[in-house]
Structures are given as C-alpha cells and as structure tokens.
Design a protein around this motif. Structure first.
Motif, PDB file in Angstrom:
ATOM      1  N   LEU A  73      10.030 -12.498 -14.387  1.00 61.62           N
ATOM      2  CA  LEU A  73       8.766 -12.501 -15.118  1.00 61.62           C
ATOM      3  C   LEU A  73       8.382 -11.101 -15.582  1.00 61.62           C
ATOM      4  CD1 LEU A  73       6.842 -15.179 -13.069  1.00 61.62           C
ATOM      5  CD2 LEU A  73       7.690 -15.369 -15.404  1.00 61.62           C
ATOM      6  N   ALA A  74       8.773 -10.081 -14.833  1.00 61.82           N
ATOM      7  CA  ALA A  74       8.528  -8.702 -15.270  1.00 61.82           C
ATOM      8  C   ALA A  74       9.323  -8.426 -16.548  1.00 61.82           C
ATOM      9  CB  ALA A  74       8.926  -7.719 -14.171  1.00 61.82           C
ATOM     10  N   GLU A  75      10.561  -8.893 -16.588  1.00 62.45           N
ATOM     11  CA  GLU A  75      11.364  -8.730 -17.794  1.00 62.45           C
ATOM     12  C   GLU A  75      10.747  -9.490 -18.961  1.00 62.45           C
ATOM     13  OE1 GLU A  75      15.306  -9.921 -16.748  1.00 62.45           O
ATOM     14  OE2 GLU A  75      15.658  -8.124 -15.534  1.00 62.45           O
ATOM     15  N   TYR A  76      10.200 -10.663 -18.675  1.00 63.02           N
ATOM     16  CA  TYR A  76       9.542 -11.441 -19.716  1.00 63.02           C
ATOM     17  C   TYR A  76       8.331 -10.681 -20.260  1.00 63.02           C
ATOM     18  CZ  TYR A  76       7.385 -15.256 -22.251  1.00 63.02           C
ATOM     19  OH  TYR A  76       6.832 -16.013 -23.229  1.00 63.02           O
ATOM     20  N   ALA A  77       7.559 -10.053 -19.389  1.00 61.81           N
ATOM     21  CA  ALA A  77       6.393  -9.276 -19.820  1.00 61.81           C
ATOM     22  C   ALA A  77       6.823  -8.134 -20.739  1.00 61.81           C
ATOM     23  CB  ALA A  77       5.632  -8.730 -18.611  1.00 61.81           C
ATOM     24  N   GLY A 117      -4.476  -7.472 -11.873  1.00 60.07           N
ATOM     25  CA  GLY A 117      -3.973  -7.807 -10.547  1.00 60.07           C
ATOM     26  C   GLY A 117      -2.802  -6.906 -10.223  1.00 60.07           C
ATOM     27  N   TYR A 118      -2.403  -6.901  -8.987  1.00 62.23           N
ATOM     28  CA  TYR A 118      -1.271  -6.068  -8.602  1.00 62.23           C
ATOM     29  C   TYR A 118      -0.408  -6.809  -7.590  1.00 62.23           C
ATOM     30  CZ  TYR A 118       1.375  -1.771  -8.213  1.00 62.23           C
ATOM     31  OH  TYR A 118       2.383  -0.840  -8.270  1.00 62.23           O
ATOM     32  N   GLY A 119      -0.081  -8.036  -7.964  1.00 66.15           N
ATOM     33  CA  GLY A 119       0.822  -8.834  -7.128  1.00 66.15           C
ATOM     34  C   GLY A 119       2.261  -8.450  -7.388  1.00 66.15           C
ATOM     35  N   SER A 120       3.168  -9.262  -6.892  1.00 65.83           N
ATOM     36  CA  SER A 120       4.580  -8.922  -6.982  1.00 65.83           C
ATOM     37  C   SER A 120       5.069  -8.842  -8.426  1.00 65.83           C
ATOM     38  CB  SER A 120       5.422  -9.897  -6.170  1.00 65.83           C
ATOM     39  OG  SER A 120       5.308 -11.214  -6.679  1.00 65.83           O
ATOM     40  N   ILE A 121       4.525  -9.683  -9.310  1.00 65.27           N
ATOM     41  CA  ILE A 121       4.959  -9.651 -10.706  1.00 65.27           C
ATOM     42  C   ILE A 121       4.495  -8.373 -11.377  1.00 65.27           C
ATOM     43  CG2 ILE A 121       4.740 -10.778 -12.967  1.00 65.27           C
ATOM     44  CD1 ILE A 121       4.397 -13.433 -11.363  1.00 65.27           C
ATOM     45  N   ALA A 122       3.232  -7.994 -11.176  1.00 64.27           N
ATOM     46  CA  ALA A 122       2.714  -6.769 -11.777  1.00 64.27           C
ATOM     47  C   ALA A 122       3.440  -5.538 -11.233  1.00 64.27           C
ATOM     48  CB  ALA A 122       1.214  -6.646 -11.532  1.00 64.27           C
ATOM     49  N   ARG A 123       3.716  -5.535  -9.934  1.00 64.39           N
ATOM     50  CA  ARG A 123       4.445  -4.391  -9.359  1.00 64.39           C
ATOM     51  C   ARG A 123       5.845  -4.299  -9.957  1.00 64.39           C
ATOM     52  NH1 ARG A 123       1.805  -6.180  -4.805  1.00 64.39           N
ATOM     53  NH2 ARG A 123       3.653  -7.132  -3.914  1.00 64.39           N
ATOM     54  N   ALA A 124       6.525  -5.436 -10.115  1.00 62.68           N
ATOM     55  CA  ALA A 124       7.860  -5.413 -10.696  1.00 62.68           C
ATOM     56  C   ALA A 124       7.807  -4.980 -12.168  1.00 62.68           C
ATOM     57  CB  ALA A 124       8.515  -6.802 -10.581  1.00 62.68           C
ATOM     58  N   THR A 125       6.778  -5.366 -12.875  1.00 60.79           N
ATOM     59  CA  THR A 125       6.616  -4.965 -14.270  1.00 60.79           C
ATOM     60  C   THR A 125       6.385  -3.462 -14.354  1.00 60.79           C
ATOM     61  OG1 THR A 125       5.683  -7.123 -14.826  1.00 60.79           O
ATOM     62  CG2 THR A 125       5.314  -5.352 -16.407  1.00 60.79           C
ATOM     63  N   GLY A 126       5.592  -2.937 -13.441  1.00 62.53           N
ATOM     64  CA  GLY A 126       5.296  -1.513 -13.425  1.00 62.53           C
ATOM     65  C   GLY A 126       6.490  -0.637 -13.120  1.00 62.53           C
ATOM     66  N   LYS A 127       7.481  -1.193 -12.451  1.00 63.26           N
ATOM     67  CA  LYS A 127       8.675  -0.409 -12.130  1.00 63.26           C
ATOM     68  C   LYS A 127       9.438  -0.136 -13.388  1.00 63.26           C
ATOM     69  CE  LYS A 127       9.408  -1.997  -7.422  1.00 63.26           C
ATOM     70  NZ  LYS A 127      10.257  -2.757  -6.539  1.00 63.26           N
TER      71      LYS A 127
END
Length: 127
Positions: A73-77, A117-127
């Motif tokens: 989902l981070a890649e999708y973002a 938010g800063y859940g697992s998806i947002a954290r992975a996107t931020g990386k």
C-alpha cells in the motif's frame, strides 16, 4: 467438506464473507475443533461482536493481518502521487487522441506528502 470442516483447527475470515457465516460455523458446531481464528485484514471490527461473544469465552485467539499489506500500500501511495503529479490521465488522453502536447512535467522533489495517521502504512510510505 463437512468432515474436513469438523477437523479444522483454524478459521481464516476473509471479507467480504459475511460475519454471520463465521458465527454460524463456530456456534452451530460446524467447526468444533477450531483453536484459532485469523482475520485476513488489519481491521476486524465487523467480527468484534463474534470475538467478544464466541471466541473470547471459548479461549479461541483472534489474530489479524496488521502490517501484512503495508509495503504494497505504501508503493500504491507513491504510485498515486506520481500518477497525478506526472499528469498520467492527461498523457493518456493525448495518446488516445493522437495528439502531442507540450507541457511542463512536474517533479515530486521538494514537495511535501501529508500522511494522516501514523500507522504501519503511513510509516512504510514515509520510508
């Protein structure tokens, strides 16, 4: 499948399976050997009542898929950010019309991406 279901020690709940189906399997004795239940997605709100009323009293743990899709989902973002920043719909329309249009192609560099938010998806996107 009745015999296999009666011997099943784990149940995997995958939406859009209606929660009443899970409840019926557990309450009506279709799966008496179940010792573990897993929700495929992170959110198990639709089966929260079943967890409280059926699983918890029976000592059956409920796990979920939290974090399982974070990277995807981070890649999708990021793909969505590029899609709109690079004006892909405009490029596709030009191609379909057989038109070559000159325009400035935007870049993401120097822009800020807001994550709610800063859940697992947002954290992975931020990386």
């Amino acid at each position: 499948h009745g015999d296999k279901l009666r011997r099943a020690e784990a149940l995997l709940w995958v939406p859009p399976t209606p929660p009443p189906v899970l409840r019926a399997l557990l309450v009506e004795g279709h799966a008496p050997a179940v010792r573990w239940c897993h929700g495929f997605y992170a959110g198990v709100d639709p089966i929260a009542a079943i967890a409280r009323e059926v699983l918890l009293p029976a000592g059956i743990p409920l796990s979920n898929g939290r974090g399982a899709f974070s990277s995807s989902l981070a890649e999708y973002a990021l793909m969505a950010a590029l899609h709109f920043n690079k004006q892909v719909p405009r490029c596709m329309a030009n191609r379909a019309a057989g038109r070559w249009e000159r325009f400035t192609m935007n870049v993401l560099r120097g822009k800020t991406l807001g994550l709610l938010g800063y859940g697992s998806i947002a954290r992975a996107t931020g990386k």
